[in-house]
Design a protein around this motif. Structure first.
Motif, PDB file in Angstrom:
ATOM      1  N   ASN A   1       0.837  -1.209   0.000  1.00  0.00           N
ATOM      2  CA  ASN A   1       0.000   0.000   0.000  1.00  0.00           C
ATOM      3  C   ASN A   1       0.867   1.253   0.000  1.00  0.00           C
ATOM      4  O   ASN A   1       0.583   2.219  -0.715  1.00  0.00           O
ATOM      5  CB  ASN A   1      -0.941   0.011   1.204  1.00  0.00           C
TER       6      ASN A   1
ATOM      7  N   ASN B   1       2.415   1.734  -3.480  1.00  0.00           N
ATOM      8  CA  ASN B   1       1.425   2.278  -4.413  1.00  0.00           C
ATOM      9  C   ASN B   1       1.163   3.757  -4.149  1.00  0.00           C
ATOM     10  O   ASN B   1       1.060   4.554  -5.080  1.00  0.00           O
ATOM     11  CB  ASN B   1       0.121   1.483  -4.350  1.00  0.00           C
TER      12      ASN B   1
ATOM     13  N   LYS C   1      -7.388   8.202   5.107  1.00  0.00           N
ATOM     14  CA  LYS C   1      -7.574   6.757   4.934  1.00  0.00           C
ATOM     15  C   LYS C   1      -8.587   6.470   3.836  1.00  0.00           C
ATOM     16  O   LYS C   1      -8.385   5.558   3.030  1.00  0.00           O
ATOM     17  CB  LYS C   1      -8.014   6.112   6.245  1.00  0.00           C
TER      18      LYS C   1
ATOM     19  N   ILE D   1      -6.890   7.152   0.476  1.00  0.00           N
ATOM     20  CA  ILE D   1      -5.942   6.084   0.152  1.00  0.00           C
ATOM     21  C   ILE D   1      -6.704   4.854  -0.318  1.00  0.00           C
ATOM     22  O   ILE D   1      -6.314   4.208  -1.308  1.00  0.00           O
ATOM     23  CB  ILE D   1      -5.038   5.750   1.352  1.00  0.00           C
ATOM     24  N   SER D   2      -7.779   4.527   0.355  1.00  0.00           N
ATOM     25  CA  SER D   2      -8.596   3.375  -0.035  1.00  0.00           C
ATOM     26  C   SER D   2      -9.167   3.560  -1.436  1.00  0.00           C
ATOM     27  O   SER D   2      -9.165   2.632  -2.251  1.00  0.00           O
ATOM     28  CB  SER D   2      -9.713   3.160   0.979  1.00  0.00           C
TER      29      SER D   2
ATOM     30  N   GLN E   1      -6.406   3.060  -3.889  1.00  0.00           N
ATOM     31  CA  GLN E   1      -6.089   1.639  -4.014  1.00  0.00           C
ATOM     32  C   GLN E   1      -7.115   0.945  -4.903  1.00  0.00           C
ATOM     33  O   GLN E   1      -6.759   0.130  -5.749  1.00  0.00           O
ATOM     34  CB  GLN E   1      -6.041   0.963  -2.636  1.00  0.00           C
TER      35      GLN E   1
ATOM     36  N   ASP F   1      -6.347  -0.974  -8.353  1.00  0.00           N
ATOM     37  CA  ASP F   1      -6.799  -2.348  -8.582  1.00  0.00           C
ATOM     38  C   ASP F   1      -7.606  -2.453  -9.868  1.00  0.00           C
ATOM     39  O   ASP F   1      -7.413  -3.382 -10.656  1.00  0.00           O
ATOM     40  CB  ASP F   1      -7.624  -2.848  -7.400  1.00  0.00           C
TER      41      ASP F   1
END
Length: 97
Positions: A30, A33, A80, A83-84, A87, A91
């Protein structure tokens, strides 16, 4: 306690091997990335040229954000979530390849 292993990562097209345990691996990936995206954003802005300068500007920006988060100027929950979301976008992009 897990054995420390080398994990191959790629940041801005450069390969690195980083040591970590199996438990640390998801967090490391993480972070890789996140760092790669931040560095690419700075590079793509066209204001900073050269990998070393991009790395220094990224480190400075992240340090500033970290220090402000300690003083309460930054919402950790928001970071957070961002960032999620990043991500998830990474993906999805990887699935398209």
């Amino acid at each position: 306690m897990s054995e420390i292993k080398g994990v191959d990562v790629n940041i801005m097209g450069r390969d690195f091997t980083v040591s970590c345990t199996d438990e640390e691996r998801p967090g490391l990936l993480n972070a890789v990335n996140f760092l790669d995206k931040k560095m690419r954003d700075i590079r793509d802005s066209g204001k900073v040229i050269g990998v070393e300068r991009i790395a220094i500007m990224t480190a400075l920006n992240l340090s500033y954000e970290l220090l402000n988060s300690k003083s309460g100027d930054v919402n950790i929950g928001d970071i957070k979530r961002r960032i999620s979301m990043m991500q998830d976008q990474i993906d999805q992009a990887c699935e398209l390849k």
